[in-house]
Write an enzyme that holds these catalytic residues in place. Structure first.
Site, PDB file in Angstrom:
ATOM      1  N   ASN A  68      27.374  59.576 -24.562  1.00  0.00           N
ATOM      2  CA  ASN A  68      27.304  61.019 -24.294  1.00  0.00           C
ATOM      3  C   ASN A  68      28.624  61.710 -24.607  1.00  0.00           C
ATOM      4  O   ASN A  68      28.655  62.816 -25.171  1.00  0.00           O
ATOM      5  CB  ASN A  68      26.936  61.267 -22.835  1.00  0.00           C
ATOM      6  CG  ASN A  68      25.487  60.953 -22.523  1.00  0.00           C
ATOM      7  OD1 ASN A  68      24.697  60.656 -23.416  1.00  0.00           O
ATOM      8  ND2 ASN A  68      25.127  61.014 -21.259  1.00  0.00           N
ATOM      9  N   ARG A 399      11.717  63.648 -34.162  1.00  0.00           N
ATOM     10  CA  ARG A 399      12.274  62.291 -34.133  1.00  0.00           C
ATOM     11  C   ARG A 399      11.112  61.330 -33.977  1.00  0.00           C
ATOM     12  O   ARG A 399      10.222  61.541 -33.144  1.00  0.00           O
ATOM     13  CB  ARG A 399      13.241  62.103 -32.957  1.00  0.00           C
ATOM     14  CG  ARG A 399      14.402  63.084 -32.915  1.00  0.00           C
ATOM     15  CD  ARG A 399      15.388  62.701 -31.812  1.00  0.00           C
ATOM     16  NE  ARG A 399      16.270  63.797 -31.453  1.00  0.00           N
ATOM     17  CZ  ARG A 399      17.378  64.128 -32.114  1.00  0.00           C
ATOM     18  NH1 ARG A 399      17.721  63.426 -33.195  1.00  0.00           N
ATOM     19  NH2 ARG A 399      18.129  65.134 -31.722  1.00  0.00           N
ATOM     20  N   ARG A 429      19.385  66.395 -35.253  1.00  0.00           N
ATOM     21  CA  ARG A 429      20.751  65.863 -35.234  1.00  0.00           C
ATOM     22  C   ARG A 429      20.781  64.346 -35.081  1.00  0.00           C
ATOM     23  O   ARG A 429      20.170  63.778 -34.175  1.00  0.00           O
ATOM     24  CB  ARG A 429      21.544  66.517 -34.103  1.00  0.00           C
ATOM     25  CG  ARG A 429      23.017  66.152 -34.090  1.00  0.00           C
ATOM     26  CD  ARG A 429      23.728  66.912 -33.010  1.00  0.00           C
ATOM     27  NE  ARG A 429      23.790  68.337 -33.319  1.00  0.00           N
ATOM     28  CZ  ARG A 429      23.823  69.286 -32.386  1.00  0.00           C
ATOM     29  NH1 ARG A 429      23.757  68.978 -31.123  1.00  0.00           N
ATOM     30  NH2 ARG A 429      23.911  70.560 -32.742  1.00  0.00           N
ATOM     31  N   HIS A 459      11.075  72.563 -33.603  1.00  0.00           N
ATOM     32  CA  HIS A 459      11.230  71.650 -32.471  1.00  0.00           C
ATOM     33  C   HIS A 459       9.933  71.514 -31.684  1.00  0.00           C
ATOM     34  O   HIS A 459       9.854  70.722 -30.743  1.00  0.00           O
ATOM     35  CB  HIS A 459      12.359  72.172 -31.570  1.00  0.00           C
ATOM     36  CG  HIS A 459      12.841  71.202 -30.550  1.00  0.00           C
ATOM     37  ND1 HIS A 459      12.628  71.371 -29.196  1.00  0.00           N
ATOM     38  CD2 HIS A 459      13.529  70.042 -30.676  1.00  0.00           C
ATOM     39  CE1 HIS A 459      13.162  70.367 -28.534  1.00  0.00           C
ATOM     40  NE2 HIS A 459      13.710  69.547 -29.398  1.00  0.00           N
ATOM     41  N   TYR A 492      12.059  58.228 -21.728  1.00  0.00           N
ATOM     42  CA  TYR A 492      12.151  59.643 -21.366  1.00  0.00           C
ATOM     43  C   TYR A 492      10.894  60.053 -20.599  1.00  0.00           C
ATOM     44  O   TYR A 492       9.794  59.604 -20.897  1.00  0.00           O
ATOM     45  CB  TYR A 492      12.237  60.537 -22.610  1.00  0.00           C
ATOM     46  CG  TYR A 492      13.454  60.378 -23.476  1.00  0.00           C
ATOM     47  CD1 TYR A 492      14.424  59.411 -23.224  1.00  0.00           C
ATOM     48  CD2 TYR A 492      13.636  61.198 -24.583  1.00  0.00           C
ATOM     49  CE1 TYR A 492      15.534  59.278 -24.034  1.00  0.00           C
ATOM     50  CE2 TYR A 492      14.751  61.078 -25.407  1.00  0.00           C
ATOM     51  CZ  TYR A 492      15.692  60.100 -25.121  1.00  0.00           C
ATOM     52  OH  TYR A 492      16.785  59.971 -25.930  1.00  0.00           O
ATOM     53  N   ARG A 588      18.246  69.054 -15.594  1.00  0.00           N
ATOM     54  CA  ARG A 588      18.929  67.769 -15.755  1.00  0.00           C
ATOM     55  C   ARG A 588      20.388  67.934 -16.160  1.00  0.00           C
ATOM     56  O   ARG A 588      21.269  67.312 -15.590  1.00  0.00           O
ATOM     57  CB  ARG A 588      18.212  66.927 -16.817  1.00  0.00           C
ATOM     58  CG  ARG A 588      18.788  65.524 -16.965  1.00  0.00           C
ATOM     59  CD  ARG A 588      18.300  64.859 -18.226  1.00  0.00           C
ATOM     60  NE  ARG A 588      19.008  65.315 -19.399  1.00  0.00           N
ATOM     61  CZ  ARG A 588      18.459  65.490 -20.599  1.00  0.00           C
ATOM     62  NH1 ARG A 588      17.180  65.283 -20.761  1.00  0.00           N
ATOM     63  NH2 ARG A 588      19.179  65.896 -21.624  1.00  0.00           N
ATOM     64  N   HIS A 616      13.120  64.661 -19.301  1.00  0.00           N
ATOM     65  CA  HIS A 616      13.077  65.358 -20.581  1.00  0.00           C
ATOM     66  C   HIS A 616      11.992  66.426 -20.652  1.00  0.00           C
ATOM     67  O   HIS A 616      12.026  67.288 -21.530  1.00  0.00           O
ATOM     68  CB  HIS A 616      12.868  64.322 -21.701  1.00  0.00           C
ATOM     69  CG  HIS A 616      13.044  64.852 -23.075  1.00  0.00           C
ATOM     70  ND1 HIS A 616      11.987  65.119 -23.918  1.00  0.00           N
ATOM     71  CD2 HIS A 616      14.156  65.177 -23.780  1.00  0.00           C
ATOM     72  CE1 HIS A 616      12.436  65.563 -25.078  1.00  0.00           C
ATOM     73  NE2 HIS A 616      13.749  65.620 -25.018  1.00  0.00           N
TER      74      HIS A 616
END
EC number: 2.7.4.1
Length: 710
Positions: A68, A399, A429, A459, A492, A588, A616
């Site tokens: 992170n 993803r 990313r 997205h 997640y 979160r 998530h």
């Protein structure tokens, strides 16, 4: 001004008093987003300290913190440094300049890194040793270890390492982003009779950073390990025959890894992204990590080479990349030191042997991952690929992961002659290269592949199947909060929603048409879409809840997100709170809203859940005067999601599913173990059971209720 309103409480004063106007955009009402993200990383780090968590999982949390922080510097700090170079001033709601933020980040990040290595060296190291898992330092090697490791160095490292002496013919090399290097101080004459000085040793990324010692050959325990950096330190002299090594110090540089694509100039997004990927490895330096004993003169030399200042230097006592300790987790088979395994449940409504289209026709289906399996989603695509009645499949991919079963099913569908359209977001990313590869794979199979909208990342999480049934076409949709990624679906928390609702499916198809044709979308029936209707509609629903409270009704909102930083949405929540709406925020990570401000946010509570799974899913609940509305969404409440991305929010209108989601939101609010509560100053306090109450862990409750025992 739009963000100024009369506080109802002030109107209850004497009639002669003028009402006080509250400016909900005051800088002191907002926390800095970057510092808030650092505090999230601190909460992750505290998991490594928590004795109630299995030991190897605590080590993993330490590694997650390291990863992170890498991304924080690669993206967040890099972006701030660019703003400073461009002379940017205040552009955040808290009215802090980029230069001021960087200074505060440096102070806090240094504290966090110091705590990280203190945890590793003084707590985890001892706890692991108590379990006969050891990181053996050079001073602890016995003769057998020394002999085996010397052979390892000579046979596995020496042939592939190329030391580079620094002189006019060998200038300071380009240093790869986040790669392990050593700077070596030498004394004596080199092979050509010149005085030696400094040299650089680069360690290839393919080499393991942790070496498990063969216990029978090395007279040690079965779970004894040595850091690769220790091996290099011990035998680095072999790389410089005839010279003396005065010092050897590991270092690692972190670089700007954000891709820049000039969207006004490009005519081929794929080639533009491909062209930028190579530069990511050698972007501007943003952080230097070096061994704790590296002399100041050498540190200053490196800082000068990377054009960094002293505040960008982090001296560490241990491996410069703690994340590589993750290898230990996989090398050790000790179930008692890991989380208890579980099997994601497959609801009876969507058993893998059933006709999933028939199941969806009967009723809407909601899955809560990872407690419930992601397999029905894959099976949905596989059945669609093999079904001769299916004419078309449309999907967004952000993803997916390597060897994706989802992509394989789409490839099969295309090869079988179905109309397959896939919107691949090339700019996801750190997944850009993978997405370029899967786009090529899909195109080779005959699928139509588009790369979203230039300037607006796609997205949204959507999957649409069009099927011929009797004399008409029927559409089936899967809409979710998470990516179509089988691995992260085990790690997640996300919601996935199957429906054949005509209006919702028509909306999904209109969004797909917009993404492929660039035509304007007619008003959607059910779905909310950014950058068009999502923000305005959510703000209107918050305002409606405020009006209910102002009329004496029970105003209530629960919002679960990864991040809340958009000032417009925060201002709307402040307005609702000031008129008595009870608001629970389950955020979160980044949260710029400050709870508990008298007259502004005293009705708002902010909770962060940090546990086994990464929270998530994005969910919004409005009580709406006993006519509840629930949405699941792909979008966080950030400027980028609300105004610069293609996102969707899906209404959950089935009463049973609505009640289920609301109950599950309440579980998070009951968590008194893995919940962290934000104070008005932005500091988080971990919740704890009170007055003899039993510990309640929301994620464990979901495992108990939804998953199967292994």
């Amino acid at each position: 001004m739009a963000n100024v309103k009369t506080n109802k409480k002030t109107q209850e004063k004497k009639a002669t008093d003028k009402p006080v106007l509250i400016d909900f955009k005051k800088p002191e009402y907002y926390l800095n987003r970057q510092l808030s993200l650092l505090e999230f990383n601190w909460r992750v780090l505290q998991q490594a300290r928590d004795n109630s968590i299995p030991l190897l999982e605590r080590l993993r949390f330490l590694c997650i913190f390291s990863t992170n922080m890498d991304e924080f510097f690669e993206i967040r700090v890099a972006g701030l440094q660019q703003k400073v170079e461009l002379g940017a001033q205040h552009n955040e709601p808290d009215n802090t300049s980029p230069k001021q933020i960087l200074k505060r980040i440096s102070q806090r990040a240094h504290d966090l890194v110091d705590e990280q290595y203190q945890l590793l060296n003084s707590i985890l190291d001892e706890n692991l040793a108590d379990e006969n898992i050891r990181f053996v330092r050079r001073t602890q090697w016995n003769s057998c270890m020394d002999s085996w490791l010397k052979d390892y160095f000579d046979n596995e490292l020496l042939p592939i390492i190329s030391p580079l002496a620094l002189d006019p013919a060998h200038p300071f090399p380009r240093i790869l982003n986040k790669s392990l290097h050593f700077i070596v101080s030498l004394k004596g004459k080199d092979a050509f009779g010149r005085n030696s000085g400094l040299a650089i040793v680069q360690i290839p990324r393919a080499l393991p950073r942790i070496i498990q010692l063969p216990h029978e050959e090395c007279d040690c325990g079965p779970d004894d390990f040595v850091f690769l950096s220790s091996v290099v330190h011990a035998y680095v002299g072999s790389l410089f025959p005839g010279m003396n090594v005065k010092g050897c110090y590991q270092f690692r540089v972190t670089r700007n890894s954000d891709l820049y694509v000039d969207e006004e100039e490009i005519d081929d997004l794929l080639r533009a992204v491909e062209g930028e990927l190579g530069s990511r490895r050698y972007g501007d330096a943003v952080r230097l990590e070096a061994a704790h004993d590296c002399p100041d003169a050498i540190c200053n030399y490196l800082l000068d080479k990377f054009e960094l200042s002293e505040q960008d230097l982090y001296k560490v006592e241990g491996p410069v990349n703690v994340n590589r300790l993750n290898e230990v987790y996989d090398l050790i088979s000790r179930p008692e030191l890991k989380y208890k395994p579980f099997v994601p449940a497959i609801p009876s409504k969507v058993t893998l042997k059933s006709d999933i289209f028939e199941s969806i026709r009967k009723q809407d289906i909601l899955l809560h991952h990872p407690y419930e399996s992601f397999a029905p989603v894959v099976d949905f695509i596989r059945q669609a690929a093999n079904d001769p009645n299916v004419l078309a499949i449309k999907q967004t991919l952000y993803r997916t992961g390597p060897s994706s079963a989802v992509v394989n099913a789409l490839v099969k569908a295309a090869k079988l002659g179905k109309e397959v359209t896939v919107v691949v977001e090339l700019r996801a990313r750190f997944d850009e290269q993978a997405n370029i590869s899967l786009a090529a794979k899909l195109q080779e199979a005959g699928a139509h592949v588009v790369y979203g909208v230039v300037g607006y990342k796609t997205h949204a999480k959507m999957l649409l199947v069009i099927r011929r049934e009797t004399q008409h076409l029927r559409q089936y949709a899967h809409l979710g909060t998470g990516n179509y990624h089988s691995r992260t679906a085990r790690l997640y928390t996300d919601y996935g929603f199957f429906t054949s609702n005509k209006k919702i499916c028509e909306d999904a198809n209109r969004v797909f048409h917009q993404l492929t044709s660039m035509g304007q979308t007619k008003n959607l029936n059910k779905l909310l879409q950014s950058p068009f209707t999502l923000q305005d509609t959510l703000e209107a629903k918050i305002e409606r809840e405020r009006q209910h409270a102002a009329q004496g009704k029970d105003g209530r909102i629960i919002i679960k997100l990864n991040s809340l930083v958009d000032s417009e949405m925060i201002s709307a929540l402040y307005q609702a709170s000031s008129d008595g709406v009870k608001i629970d925020l389950i955020i979160r990570g980044m949260c710029s809203l400050r709870p508990g401000i008298p007259g502004v946010s005293e009705n708002i509570k902010v909770t962060s859940i940090i546990g086994r799974f990464l929270e998530h899913d994005r969910v919004v609940y409005f009580k709406n005067d006993e006519k509840p509305e629930v949405f699941i969404s792909s979008a966080d409440w950030m400027e980028r999601n609300l105004y610069h991305r293609v996102e969707i929010a899906t209404p959950i209108e089935n009463k049973v599913l609505q009640d289920r989601i609301i109950n599950e939101l309440e579980y998070y609010l009951l968590d008194n173990t893995h919940a962290w509560i934000m104070n008005s100053d932005g500091v988080y306090t971990q919740a704890a059971p009170e007055n003899g109450k039993e510990a309640f862990v929301s994620q464990e409750k979901f495992l108990e209720d939804l998953a199967e025992s292994s």
